[in-house]
Motif scaffolding. Structure first.
Motif, PDB file in Angstrom:
ATOM      1  N   ARG A 138       0.855  -1.190   0.000  1.00 52.75           N
ATOM      2  CA  ARG A 138       0.000   0.000   0.000  1.00 52.75           C
ATOM      3  C   ARG A 138       0.886   1.232   0.000  1.00 52.75           C
ATOM      4  O   ARG A 138       2.014   1.191   0.479  1.00 52.75           O
ATOM      5  N   ILE A 157       0.932  10.288  -7.921  1.00 52.94           N
ATOM      6  CA  ILE A 157      -0.215   9.373  -8.074  1.00 52.94           C
ATOM      7  C   ILE A 157      -0.244   8.827  -9.499  1.00 52.94           C
ATOM      8  O   ILE A 157      -0.480   7.642  -9.728  1.00 52.94           O
ATOM      9  N   TYR A 158       0.008   9.714 -10.449  1.00 48.43           N
ATOM     10  CA  TYR A 158       0.066   9.289 -11.853  1.00 48.43           C
ATOM     11  C   TYR A 158       1.128   8.207 -12.054  1.00 48.43           C
ATOM     12  O   TYR A 158       0.863   7.160 -12.660  1.00 48.43           O
ATOM     13  N   GLU A 161       0.024   4.939 -10.411  1.00 49.90           N
ATOM     14  CA  GLU A 161      -1.021   4.241 -11.165  1.00 49.90           C
ATOM     15  C   GLU A 161      -0.452   3.638 -12.442  1.00 49.90           C
ATOM     16  O   GLU A 161      -0.818   2.541 -12.844  1.00 49.90           O
ATOM     17  N   LYS A 165       0.571   0.211 -10.530  1.00 50.23           N
ATOM     18  CA  LYS A 165      -0.834  -0.195 -10.355  1.00 50.23           C
ATOM     19  C   LYS A 165      -1.288  -0.057  -8.908  1.00 50.23           C
ATOM     20  O   LYS A 165      -2.017  -0.889  -8.372  1.00 50.23           O
ATOM     21  N   HIS A 166      -0.797   0.985  -8.256  1.00 57.69           N
ATOM     22  CA  HIS A 166      -1.182   1.211  -6.875  1.00 57.69           C
ATOM     23  C   HIS A 166      -2.374   2.147  -6.807  1.00 57.69           C
ATOM     24  O   HIS A 166      -2.525   3.032  -7.628  1.00 57.69           O
ATOM     25  N   GLN A 167      -3.209   1.943  -5.804  1.00 59.53           N
ATOM     26  CA  GLN A 167      -4.280   2.879  -5.496  1.00 59.53           C
ATOM     27  C   GLN A 167      -3.924   3.521  -4.161  1.00 59.53           C
ATOM     28  O   GLN A 167      -4.292   3.005  -3.117  1.00 59.53           O
ATOM     29  N   SER A 196      -8.487  13.080  -6.493  1.00 62.06           N
ATOM     30  CA  SER A 196      -9.442  11.980  -6.635  1.00 62.06           C
ATOM     31  C   SER A 196      -8.888  10.603  -6.234  1.00 62.06           C
ATOM     32  O   SER A 196      -8.857   9.681  -7.030  1.00 62.06           O
ATOM     33  N   ILE A 197      -8.407  10.515  -5.001  1.00 71.15           N
ATOM     34  CA  ILE A 197      -8.063   9.207  -4.433  1.00 71.15           C
ATOM     35  C   ILE A 197      -8.690   9.133  -3.037  1.00 71.15           C
ATOM     36  O   ILE A 197      -9.243  10.113  -2.554  1.00 71.15           O
ATOM     37  N   ASP A 198      -8.606   7.971  -2.421  1.00 75.40           N
ATOM     38  CA  ASP A 198      -9.242   7.810  -1.116  1.00 75.40           C
ATOM     39  C   ASP A 198      -8.488   8.582  -0.040  1.00 75.40           C
ATOM     40  O   ASP A 198      -7.264   8.558   0.010  1.00 75.40           O
TER      41      ASP A 198
ATOM     42  N   GLY B 210     -10.308   8.251 -18.173  1.00 74.88           N
ATOM     43  CA  GLY B 210      -9.618   8.446 -16.906  1.00 74.88           C
ATOM     44  C   GLY B 210      -9.067   9.849 -16.784  1.00 74.88           C
ATOM     45  O   GLY B 210      -9.093  10.624 -17.734  1.00 74.88           O
ATOM     46  N   ARG B 213      -3.266  13.296 -15.078  1.00 73.72           N
ATOM     47  CA  ARG B 213      -2.661  13.921 -13.918  1.00 73.72           C
ATOM     48  C   ARG B 213      -1.447  14.760 -14.305  1.00 73.72           C
ATOM     49  O   ARG B 213      -0.953  14.647 -15.422  1.00 73.72           O
TER      50      ARG B 213
END
Lengths: 263, 332
Positions: A138, A157-158, A161, A165-167, A196-198, B210, B213
């Protein structure tokens, strides 16, 4: 079952990766988990300072990788909580001295005996960042409400992802609720709108955190202080428990009044 | 481009050109039999606007529409060649192109195929072809000939279909996929596949699903649709239009190859910088959002907006929902 490897990163420097790492680790340990924190910022080590364990470090990550000691020997135990260990970074070496594969195998070995392995990533998106991300299950992104921190977080984050492939989960640090309430600075919703992530947690700006960090006494150890709640909540969410966001106002007579009037 | 648009254009060309409209029309429907059939006698206005739309798209790709239309339908071919020309059938299919080789001498068919593809002037460019040979027995060498021709026209040979075993074996030797059924071809890849070949103007839209970013750059020859946000620090560059089904906060560059009719549109329009063809503009002061307003202040209305060039300057105005696809003042 092996434990979870969590990497704390941000892109931009100085937003509070190390402080967040320390306090979340302490909070998790206080909740009864076995936790190991790993400083991946080789050459600029300071996780041990913030945790107040500097004087007790004998071996470091590079010593482990180069076989000068056993992994368990290099772990420094924090006496203040039940099961919290630190694996320090080397100050005299360079990021290139630890390869991505070596980092992965060290963390894998640590996760056999720990519930959580928390990696404090260096700033930037270069080799050090890559090797801090590679072993992780994580990722936590730490950001402040600043434009520059947000921009860098967005980029990270880009990359996460795209390449891993991480959230990732988001930690908003040094959050000034007053400024945001007045509409001067973007608030949590605006930040989440962009990234826009948790959301994993919000830490209010408070001088006690600065002072505690400076003295090597993580604020999370002091459960009676209201801001330490932010870190304990975050630890709960890491463990998969759903807890609401804390009230960012400092307790007190005037704030209680303000709350009555809805401000 | 959608076959229907192309066909309308062909009809219009035929009305203005010297060719007899009816003959061209029948040939058109024969050749593009998968295209949606257009009703007879559609108003001239619709045809004109379609043609205009088409010309606009063409400018950026450097095609010559008038020539293309004439050549595609090969109206001036001699009578002998016409027989072999009709023996080769080329059809657009979802996910690719189907090439059917009928009766006749193989060399003539090969020649006819080459001519037909040259005449199409890159209409099938980037396409993945399904070669339908029916009961014909074709050697490895013959299939190789087809492949060479297709490659010369920027196409790929995907599947060989035949009922003859020998043909299928030859295809397998060449490393091609085969199919022995004679029924309708199933697209070998999802319909999106050819779109990924970015430099090809085959499909007019590229859809990005999508959020873009910070640090991400989307650069396409086609018009771009982003299903998500374009965050600050991200860039969308397209030779056609840029449509953002979300918030546009980064940099958008439409008509990057010089098409001044390109537009940029977004549901929430607040780009850092905006460029259309050679004209650049920076965003006006960002409107205050609902937060931080006093209770008597109304939050500003947020509406989809579109930017285009008018008198050499970039103009931004609300998206006209009564006439989707158009800005309010200009009717292009």
């Amino acid at each position: 079952m092996p434990g979870t490897v969590i990497t704390v990163t941000s892109g931009k420097g100085g937003v509070g990766k190390t402080t967040t790492t320390t306090n979340v680790a302490v909070a998790l340990a206080m909740a009864g988990k076995r936790v190991v924190v790993v400083d991946a910022d080789i050459g600029l080590r300071n996780l041990d300072l913030v945790m107040g364990l500097e004087s007790r470090v004998i071996y470091d990550l590079v010593d482990v990788v180069e076989g000068r000691c056993e992994l368990q020997q290099a772990l420094v135990r924090d006496n203040r909580v039940e099961a919290l260990h630190l694996l320090a970074a080397a100050q005299t070496r360079d990021k290139s001295d630890v390869g991505i594969q070596q980092m992965v195998s060290v963390c894998k070995a640590l996760s056999q005996t720990a519930d959580y392995v928390i990696i404090d990533s260096p700033a930037g998106i270069e080799h050090g960042f890559q090797s801090a991300i590679a072993p992780s299950d994580r990722v936590l992104i730490v950001t402040t409400a600043d434009v520059s921190a947000l921009r860098d977080a967005d980029k990270v984050i880009y990359l996460l992802e795209r390449d891993w492939k991480h959230q990732p989960g988001l930690v908003v640090n040094r959050y000034n609720a007053q400024l945001s309430r007045d509409g001067e600075l973007r608030d949590i919703d605006d930040i989440l709108d962009i990234l826009s992530i948790d959301l994993l947690g919000v830490v209010p700006e408070h001088k006690s955190i600065v002072l505690a960090t400076d003295r090597g006494q993580p604020i999370a150890l002091n459960r009676r202080h209201y801001v330490s709640q932010a870190y304990h909540n975050m630890a709960q969410r890491v463990m998969g428990n759903n807890v609401p966001l804390m009230d960012f106002r400092e307790p007190g007579f005037f704030n209680a009044l303000a709350r009555l009037f809805g401000r | 481009m959608p076959p229907s648009v192309r066909k309308r254009k062909a009809v219009q060309e035929s009305r203005t050109g010297a060719v007899d409209p009816h003959s061209v029309k029948t040939r058109a429907s024969e050749q593009l039999d998968n295209a949606t059939v257009m009703e007879e006698g559609t108003e001239q206005e619709a045809i004109n606007s379609a043609a205009e739309l088409h010309n606009g798209a063409d400018q950026s790709h450097g095609e010559k529409p008038a020539d293309a239309a004439r050549a595609e339908f090969g109206a001036e071919s001699g009578a002998d060649e016409a027989t072999s020309l009709t023996a080769v059938k080329i059809r657009g299919r979802p996910g690719g192109v189907s090439i059917e080789m009928g009766e006749g001498d193989w060399d003539d068919l090969i020649k006819a195929l080459d001519e037909r593809l040259s005449a199409a002037e890159g209409f099938f460019r980037g396409g993945r072809a399904v070669l339908e040979l029916g009961p014909r027995e074709a050697s490895e060498e013959r299939l190789r000939q087809v492949r060479v021709i297709l490659v010369r026209h920027d196409m790929t040979l995907g599947i060989v279909k035949s009922t003859a075993r020998r043909t299928l074996q030859a295809a397998l030797m060449l490393g091609l996929s085969t199919s022995s059924e004679a029924e309708e071809p199933v697209p070998a890849e999802p319909a999106m596949a050819p779109v990924v070949a970015i430099t090809q103007p085959q499909s007019p839209y590229f859809v990005h699903n999508g959020t873009l970013r910070s640090g991400q750059v989307l650069r396409k020859a086609e018009s771009v649709v982003v299903l998500g946000d374009v965050n600050p620090g991200a860039q969308v560059i397209s030779a056609g239009d840029v449509m953002v089904w979300g918030r546009l906060r980064g940099v958008a560059h439409a008509g990057a190859a010089g098409n001044k009719k390109a537009v940029v549109a977004a549901i929430e329009f607040s780009p850092t910088q905006l460029r259309i063809a050679g004209v650049a503009a920076i965003a006006p002061e960002s409107k205050k959002t609902g937060r931080g307003l006093k209770f008597w202040q109304k939050p500003p209305e947020r509406r989809p907006e579109v930017a285009y060039i008018a008198d050499g300057r970039i103009v931004v105005e609300p998206w006209d929902d009564s006439r989707p696809g158009r800005p309010k003042t200009v009717r292009r």
